[in-house]
Design an enzyme around this catalytic site. Structure first.
Site, short mmCIF file in Angstrom:
data_model
loop_
_atom_site.label_atom_id
_atom_site.label_comp_id
_atom_site.label_asym_id
_atom_site.label_seq_id
_atom_site.Cartn_x
_atom_site.Cartn_y
_atom_site.Cartn_z
N GLU A 290 0.83 -1.22 0.00
CA GLU A 290 0.00 0.00 0.00
C GLU A 290 0.86 1.26 0.00
O GLU A 290 0.41 2.31 -0.45
CB GLU A 290 -0.93 0.02 1.23
CG GLU A 290 -2.30 -0.54 0.95
CD GLU A 290 -3.33 -0.28 2.06
OE1 GLU A 290 -2.97 0.23 3.14
OE2 GLU A 290 -4.50 -0.61 1.85
N HIS A 311 8.21 -27.00 -1.18
CA HIS A 311 7.56 -28.11 -1.89
C HIS A 311 6.42 -27.61 -2.75
O HIS A 311 5.57 -28.39 -3.17
CB HIS A 311 7.09 -29.15 -0.86
CG HIS A 311 8.24 -29.69 -0.06
ND1 HIS A 311 8.87 -30.88 -0.36
CD2 HIS A 311 8.91 -29.15 0.99
CE1 HIS A 311 9.87 -31.06 0.50
NE2 HIS A 311 9.91 -30.03 1.32
N LYS A 425 -14.14 0.30 -3.53
CA LYS A 425 -15.19 0.69 -2.58
C LYS A 425 -16.34 1.36 -3.31
O LYS A 425 -17.51 1.04 -3.08
CB LYS A 425 -14.63 1.67 -1.53
CG LYS A 425 -13.69 1.04 -0.54
CD LYS A 425 -13.35 2.05 0.56
CE LYS A 425 -12.22 1.55 1.42
NZ LYS A 425 -11.64 2.60 2.27
O1 PA5 Z 1 -3.22 1.37 5.89
C1 PA5 Z 1 -4.34 1.84 5.75
O2 PA5 Z 1 -4.57 3.04 5.89
C2 PA5 Z 1 -5.52 0.94 5.41
O3 PA5 Z 1 -5.12 -0.36 5.18
C3 PA5 Z 1 -6.54 0.97 6.53
O4 PA5 Z 1 -5.93 0.55 7.72
C4 PA5 Z 1 -7.75 0.09 6.21
O5 PA5 Z 1 -8.33 0.47 5.01
C5 PA5 Z 1 -8.79 0.19 7.34
O6 PA5 Z 1 -9.18 1.52 7.53
P1 PA5 Z 1 -9.94 2.00 8.81
O7 PA5 Z 1 -9.07 1.80 10.00
O8 PA5 Z 1 -10.21 3.45 8.55
O9 PA5 Z 1 -11.21 1.19 8.91
#
Ligand code: PA5
Length: 448
Positions: A290, A311, A425
């Site tokens: 990310e 394996h 989303k």
């Molecule tokens: O690293 C990030 O920002 C994302 O992976 C969030 O942690 C994830 O989308 C969850 O978001 P939230 O804590 O707002 O529900």
């Protein structure tokens, strides 16, 4: 007891056959520049740097507040942790690393069993979790920084409903802790209205850098682990990473992985030889994936669990397309000891192993694999920790966070946003009929 920080060591001997000294020098220089950008806060995303000084700033009173809740819940059967992405993977990684492999099957333990929800939208998962919760005495930690993420919100609605039927509305309030943003989002509003206890995720710490906030620390403490030690490991690592020294292991790792990327090694495989680290790899994949996978660039983070995957994926790593490099988390010593017994019949021919520990066999598998993969054209970085415990898991969390920030800046990427996550989303909301998404819904349905 003060743990000796003989630190998280980065060994790049297994990379040297693939690079020149001069290339490494230029990437070391790039890492120094990126390091400055990070610590001076002059790069993109610099409003999300709260994690950099976090470990050394965590107050003992803050740890105590978290431990108080953990102690209060000690006699429960189960604590459900609701969250996804950065609000899930850090605690999952730490709990898998630190827990007995078979704790879920060992009957009643001293501390509650931790189970997770809201990290998928599987009806079967949720229904089966309800089977467990119906017959368990439990409490819930609901974690969402934005307070608006669909998966955890759906899980929380269902679990809260079960709790209110089981414990009454008033009884439920004392069994829920919300970890969320200071002001934004539906979760904060709900927590305030219902009187849930709340921990705040600082505005300047993004999800995947939040494991050392209550996002990670509360679930880890609720399972009975020593979060003070974990924070100490991270704080010691912070002091090491924050130094511009040539030996800074995070800069070394960031430089080498970018150099390999520039030479066509587009995929980094995080390797472990210990199944307790399987979910640590999942946390690492989210952190790097990310943070760096943007603007058509970024090393693809993958992972394997050896020797199991020798394996299966081992064939590809040894012999497939040469676009890979490996980063092995290598653990100095096992926390348990078990030796291979002698067998007078020796029908399996294994008496040459009699008296050797299983860990010694594992180490030889690790070294043999490293040499074979280097011979097969796969550069090998080794990240060494002395043992798997709270201290070193804390140190590793910080090490990778810092290395990731530096690495993304070498690449010229903002490590702290995730614009690409929004697209699915929008489509999901449109397909589910969320008000305001009518036009998108129609155009998507026309394409199906
Ligand atoms: O690293 C990030 O920002 C994302 O992976 C969030 O942690 C994830 O989308 C969850 O978001 P939230 O804590 O707002 O529900």
């Amino acid at each position: 007891m003060k743990e000796i920080v003989n630190r998280v060591n980065v060994d790049i001997k297994g990379v040297t056959p693939f690079i020149d000294e001069s290339e490494l020098k230029s990437y070391n220089k790039a890492a120094q520049d990126a390091y400055k950008t990070l610590v001076e806060g002059s790069g993109r995303g610099n409003d999300f740097l709260g994690w950099v000084d976090l470990p050394s700033n965590i107050l003992p009173t803050h740890i105590e507040l978290i431990n108080d809740i953990a102690r209060e819940w000690r006699g429960l059967d189960v604590v459900v942790v609701i969250g996804i992405g950065g609000s899930y993977l850090g605690s999952k990684a730490a709990l898998e690393a630190l827990s007995h492999h078979f704790s879920l099957h060992l009957g009643k333990m001293e501390w509650p069993k931790i189970v997770f929800a809201g990290q998928n939208l599987s009806e079967e998962y949720m229904s089966e979790l309800m089977d467990l919760l119906t017959e368990s005495d439990f409490a819930t930690i609901v974690i969402s920084k934005s307070g608006t993420t669909t998966e955890p919100a759906v899980a929380f609605r269902i679990i809260k409903n079960l709790m209110e039927r089981k414990y009454s509305k008033a009884g439920t309030a004392g069994r829920i802790v919300a970890v969320t943003d200071s002001s934004k989002g539906a979760l904060k509003k709900l927590a305030d209205e219902q009187g849930y206890r709340t921990f705040i995720i600082p505005d300047d710490i993004g999800g995947r850098y939040s494991v050392l906030t209550p996002v990670g620390l509360l679930p880890i403490a609720a399972a009975g682990f020593d979060i003070e030690k974990m924070v100490l490991g991270a704080a010691d690592m912070q002091r090491i990473c924050i130094s511009p020294s040539e030996d800074n292991p995070a800069l070394k790792y960031a430089a080498v992985r970018n150099l390999l990327y520039s030479k066509g090694k587009k995929i980094e495989i995080l390797v472990n030889f210990n199944p307790k680290l399987q979910y640590f790899s999942e946390w690492w994949k989210q952190l790097f994936g990310e943070s760096e996978g943007k603007e058509g660039r970024g090393i693809f983070p993958a992972s394997v669990n050896f020797t199991s995957d020798l394996h299966s994926m081992g064939q590809y790593v040894q012999d497939g397309e040469r676009t890979l490099f490996e980063t092995v988390i290598t653990v100095g010593s096992s926390n348990r000891s078990l030796s291979i017994v002698n067998d007078p019949d020796n029908l399996d021919g294994l008496n040459f192993l009699s008296g050797k520990s299983i860990d010694e066999c594992n180490k030889m598998a690790e070294l043999g694999t490293m040499l074979a993969h280097i011979d097969g054209g796969v550069p090998n970085i080794r990240i060494e920790i002395p043992a798997i415990n709270e201290y070193y898991i804390g140190a590793l969390f910080y090490f990778f966070e810092f290395a990731c920030g530096v690495s993304a800046y070498i690449l010229g990427i903002n490590p702290f946003d995730q614009p690409g996550v929004e697209d699915y989303k929008k489509n999901m909301f449109a397909l589910l009929g969320k008000p305001g998404f009518e036009e998108l819904s129609k155009s998507l349905r026309d394409r199906l």
